[in-house]
Design a protein around this motif. Structure first.
Motif, PDB file in Angstrom:
ATOM      1  N   ASP A 115       6.184  -6.221 -55.647  1.00 16.10           N
ATOM      2  CA  ASP A 115       5.614  -5.200 -56.697  1.00 16.10           C
ATOM      3  C   ASP A 115       6.407  -4.591 -57.475  1.00 16.10           C
ATOM      4  OD1 ASP A 115       5.443  -3.078 -55.004  1.00 16.10           O
ATOM      5  OD2 ASP A 115       3.825  -1.652 -55.414  1.00 16.10           O
ATOM      6  N   GLY A 116       7.679  -4.727 -56.885  1.00 15.70           N
ATOM      7  CA  GLY A 116       9.013  -4.320 -57.454  1.00 15.70           C
ATOM      8  C   GLY A 116       9.600  -2.475 -57.092  1.00 15.70           C
ATOM      9  N   PHE A 117       7.981  -2.887 -56.155  1.00 19.10           N
ATOM     10  CA  PHE A 117       9.104  -1.298 -55.587  1.00 19.10           C
ATOM     11  C   PHE A 117       9.388  -1.369 -54.448  1.00 19.10           C
ATOM     12  CE2 PHE A 117       6.729  -0.353 -59.753  1.00 19.10           C
ATOM     13  CZ  PHE A 117       8.790  -0.362 -61.415  1.00 19.10           C
ATOM     14  N   ILE A 118       9.543   0.120 -54.090  1.00 15.12           N
ATOM     15  CA  ILE A 118      10.069  -0.092 -52.622  1.00 15.12           C
ATOM     16  C   ILE A 118       8.772   1.877 -52.596  1.00 15.12           C
ATOM     17  CG2 ILE A 118      11.308   0.985 -50.556  1.00 15.12           C
ATOM     18  CD1 ILE A 118      13.346  -1.019 -51.354  1.00 15.12           C
ATOM     19  N   THR A 119       8.572   1.752 -51.116  1.00 14.86           N
ATOM     20  CA  THR A 119       7.282   3.045 -51.127  1.00 14.86           C
ATOM     21  C   THR A 119       7.741   3.484 -49.330  1.00 14.86           C
ATOM     22  OG1 THR A 119       5.781   2.263 -49.555  1.00 14.86           O
ATOM     23  CG2 THR A 119       4.989   1.878 -51.885  1.00 14.86           C
ATOM     24  N   LYS A 151       8.244   5.958 -55.593  1.00 15.73           N
ATOM     25  CA  LYS A 151       8.528   4.807 -54.983  1.00 15.73           C
ATOM     26  C   LYS A 151      10.069   4.568 -56.645  1.00 15.73           C
ATOM     27  CE  LYS A 151       5.658   3.692 -59.410  1.00 15.73           C
ATOM     28  NZ  LYS A 151       4.872   2.977 -60.069  1.00 15.73           N
ATOM     29  N   ILE A 152      10.605   3.386 -55.009  1.00 15.09           N
ATOM     30  CA  ILE A 152      12.286   3.463 -55.301  1.00 15.09           C
ATOM     31  C   ILE A 152      11.674   2.031 -56.562  1.00 15.09           C
ATOM     32  CG2 ILE A 152      14.394   2.557 -54.645  1.00 15.09           C
ATOM     33  CD1 ILE A 152      13.342   4.312 -51.462  1.00 15.09           C
ATOM     34  N   SER A 153      12.910   1.721 -57.241  1.00 14.21           N
ATOM     35  CA  SER A 153      13.037   0.898 -58.166  1.00 14.21           C
ATOM     36  C   SER A 153      13.488  -0.375 -57.599  1.00 14.21           C
ATOM     37  CB  SER A 153      12.770   0.850 -59.304  1.00 14.21           C
ATOM     38  OG  SER A 153      14.098   1.685 -59.646  1.00 14.21           O
ATOM     39  N   ARG A 154      14.177  -1.156 -57.832  1.00 11.64           N
ATOM     40  CA  ARG A 154      15.196  -1.693 -57.691  1.00 11.64           C
ATOM     41  C   ARG A 154      16.536  -1.552 -58.619  1.00 11.64           C
ATOM     42  NH1 ARG A 154      15.694  -7.492 -56.854  1.00 11.64           N
ATOM     43  NH2 ARG A 154      13.806  -8.047 -57.283  1.00 11.64           N
ATOM     44  N   ARG A 155      16.309  -0.771 -59.629  1.00 14.54           N
ATOM     45  CA  ARG A 155      17.575  -0.839 -60.038  1.00 14.54           C
ATOM     46  C   ARG A 155      17.750   0.376 -58.912  1.00 14.54           C
ATOM     47  NH1 ARG A 155      22.460  -1.510 -61.029  1.00 14.54           N
ATOM     48  NH2 ARG A 155      21.082  -3.472 -61.934  1.00 14.54           N
ATOM     49  N   GLU A 156      17.290   1.710 -58.800  1.00 13.08           N
ATOM     50  CA  GLU A 156      17.844   3.319 -57.658  1.00 13.08           C
ATOM     51  C   GLU A 156      17.698   2.930 -56.542  1.00 13.08           C
ATOM     52  OE1 GLU A 156      14.260   6.452 -59.553  1.00 13.08           O
ATOM     53  OE2 GLU A 156      13.260   4.243 -58.155  1.00 13.08           O
ATOM     54  N   PHE A 157      17.627   1.474 -55.908  1.00 12.92           N
ATOM     55  CA  PHE A 157      17.594   0.899 -54.779  1.00 12.92           C
ATOM     56  C   PHE A 157      18.774   0.821 -54.637  1.00 12.92           C
ATOM     57  CE2 PHE A 157      18.387  -2.001 -51.107  1.00 12.92           C
ATOM     58  CZ  PHE A 157      17.124  -1.457 -50.426  1.00 12.92           C
ATOM     59  N   VAL A 158      19.258  -0.440 -56.194  1.00 16.23           N
ATOM     60  CA  VAL A 158      21.253  -1.124 -55.961  1.00 16.23           C
ATOM     61  C   VAL A 158      21.687   0.065 -56.456  1.00 16.23           C
ATOM     62  CG1 VAL A 158      22.028  -2.514 -57.183  1.00 16.23           C
ATOM     63  CG2 VAL A 158      19.832  -3.747 -56.466  1.00 16.23           C
ATOM     64  N   ASN A 159      21.325   1.064 -57.036  1.00 16.99           N
ATOM     65  CA  ASN A 159      22.254   1.908 -57.402  1.00 16.99           C
ATOM     66  C   ASN A 159      22.793   2.702 -56.197  1.00 16.99           C
ATOM     67  OD1 ASN A 159      22.743   1.168 -60.237  1.00 16.99           O
ATOM     68  ND2 ASN A 159      21.219   2.762 -60.752  1.00 16.99           N
TER      69      ASN A 159
END
Length: 182
Positions: A115-119, A151-159
């Motif tokens: 879904d594009g997010f990490i729970t 939730k963690i977005s792709r950008r938050e995770f990569v950052n």
């Protein structure tokens, strides 16, 4: 990737902590077996079959691109000694690009429902796969979820990944993979 840069104590502690979380049998090195085989074995029962197969492929590729260049030959087996890992400068643009590339791939691997997010539950799976107690995931999740939306977005995770390996300062991101180990 190695350099003569003088690293802060918190930076060195983050690298030692991350390495020790990969070096489960505390032998001072991480091998392909430790990184790819063991993590894949732990992830397999936690992910849908196709996702588990994709994850194994991506972690193998990340070994080749990210860790293998630091490895030395131990009687025909390629292993990354703790000193090689901890003396690597991950703060420069090329290293940060490699970390971002790995982070994008890991994000896709642990976004179980795509879904594009990490729970938080998916983040716990990530911890389990890396052999880290999933009870420690909450604090890491909080520091990566910078907009506090649960939730963690792709950008938050990569950052978060880039900041963990790229910042020399003592910031909350040091808890990304649980508490620091000495």
């Amino acid at each position: 990737m190695s350099s003569n840069t003088e690293f802060s104590e918190i930076y060195k502690q983050k690298l030692r902590s991350f390495f020790k979380k990969l070096d489960k049998d505390d032998h001072g090195y991480v091998s392909y077996y430790d990184y790819v085989t063991k993590i894949s074995e732990r992830m397999r029962p936690l992910l849908p079959k196709k996702k588990a197969e994709e994850f194994e492929h991506l972690i193998s590729e990340k070994w080749r691109r990210f860790l293998a260049p630091m490895a030395v030959d131990f009687g025909g087996d390629s292993k990354v000694p703790m000193a090689n890992f901890c003396e690597t400068d991950f703060t420069g643009p090329e290293a940060q690009a490699n970390i971002a590339d790995c982070a994008y791939a890991f994000f896709d691997g642990i976004d179980i429902n795509n879904d594009g997010f990490i729970t938080l539950d998916e983040f716990k799976v990530y911890f389990q796969g890396f052999g880290i107690d999933p009870k420690l995931a909450y604090n890491g999740f909080k520091v990566v979820d910078t907009n506090s939306d649960g939730k963690i977005s792709r950008r938050e995770f990569v950052n978060g990944c880039c900041d963990y390996f790229g910042l020399q300062e003592d910031t909350p991101i040091k808890n990304f993979w649980g508490p620091l180990i000495d």
